[in-house]
Design a protein around this motif. Sequence first.
Motif, PDB file in Angstrom:
ATOM      1  N   SER A  36      -2.132   6.091 -10.464  1.00 45.45           N
ATOM      2  CA  SER A  36      -1.969   7.055  -9.380  1.00 45.45           C
ATOM      3  C   SER A  36      -3.247   7.211  -8.581  1.00 45.45           C
ATOM      4  N   HIS A  44       2.199   3.610   2.828  1.00 47.08           N
ATOM      5  CA  HIS A  44       2.617   2.917   1.616  1.00 47.08           C
ATOM      6  C   HIS A  44       1.397   2.276   0.984  1.00 47.08           C
ATOM      7  N   GLU A  46       0.170  -0.696  -1.829  1.00 51.11           N
ATOM      8  CA  GLU A  46       0.549  -1.852  -2.630  1.00 51.11           C
ATOM      9  C   GLU A  46      -0.580  -2.139  -3.614  1.00 51.11           C
ATOM     10  N   GLY A  55       3.399  -3.852  -7.452  1.00 50.87           N
ATOM     11  CA  GLY A  55       4.232  -2.751  -6.995  1.00 50.87           C
ATOM     12  C   GLY A  55       3.791  -2.184  -5.664  1.00 50.87           C
ATOM     13  N   ARG A  56       4.755  -1.581  -4.978  1.00 58.07           N
ATOM     14  CA  ARG A  56       4.515  -0.927  -3.688  1.00 58.07           C
ATOM     15  C   ARG A  56       5.183   0.434  -3.739  1.00 58.07           C
ATOM     16  N   VAL A  57       4.442   1.480  -3.366  1.00 61.22           N
ATOM     17  CA  VAL A  57       4.963   2.843  -3.447  1.00 61.22           C
ATOM     18  C   VAL A  57       4.693   3.599  -2.152  1.00 61.22           C
ATOM     19  N   ASP A  60       3.150  10.465  -0.569  1.00 64.26           N
ATOM     20  CA  ASP A  60       3.826  11.704  -0.175  1.00 64.26           C
ATOM     21  C   ASP A  60       3.084  12.418   0.956  1.00 64.26           C
ATOM     22  N   TRP A  65       0.168   9.323  -4.517  1.00 66.31           N
ATOM     23  CA  TRP A  65       1.112   8.273  -4.878  1.00 66.31           C
ATOM     24  C   TRP A  65       0.995   7.980  -6.372  1.00 66.31           C
ATOM     25  N   THR A  66       2.082   7.439  -6.946  1.00 66.15           N
ATOM     26  CA  THR A  66       2.118   7.074  -8.369  1.00 66.15           C
ATOM     27  C   THR A  66       2.951   5.813  -8.534  1.00 66.15           C
ATOM     28  N   LEU A  67       2.446   4.883  -9.343  1.00 62.97           N
ATOM     29  CA  LEU A  67       3.168   3.659  -9.677  1.00 62.97           C
ATOM     30  C   LEU A  67       3.351   3.603 -11.183  1.00 62.97           C
ATOM     31  N   ASP A  68       4.593   3.483 -11.632  1.00 61.47           N
ATOM     32  CA  ASP A  68       4.922   3.322 -13.046  1.00 61.47           C
ATOM     33  C   ASP A  68       5.071   1.821 -13.279  1.00 61.47           C
ATOM     34  N   HIS A  69       4.113   1.225 -13.982  1.00 61.09           N
ATOM     35  CA  HIS A  69       4.069  -0.232 -14.146  1.00 61.09           C
ATOM     36  C   HIS A  69       4.145  -0.610 -15.617  1.00 61.09           C
TER      37      HIS A  69
END
Length: 86
Positions: A36, A44, A46, A55-57, A60, A65-69
């Motif tokens: 995050s 966005h 990446e 991943g790309r998120v 807000d 932002w947060t990426l669950d990988h």
Amino acid sequence: VVDTVAPEMPVVSTITEDTGSNDHDGLTSDATLIISGTAEPCSHVEISENGISIGRVAVDLNGRWTLDHQTSDKNKRRPSTSTSTA
């Protein structure tokens, strides 16, 4: 109105669970990572590892932002780069 200014580089603020020798070495043996950070609101982000996107998120309204990988590779340095697009 068209936004023609490129956003600033996003910031990776946390990687959970970071199981390395300290919180800032970027090493972990955890295969389920929550990455995050912050970036320009409504843009966005990446995240790439060794030049390959993991991943790309969406960011807000507050710039978070947060990426669950999930990965099968352990004991690696993560993430290597992050970029932002409007």
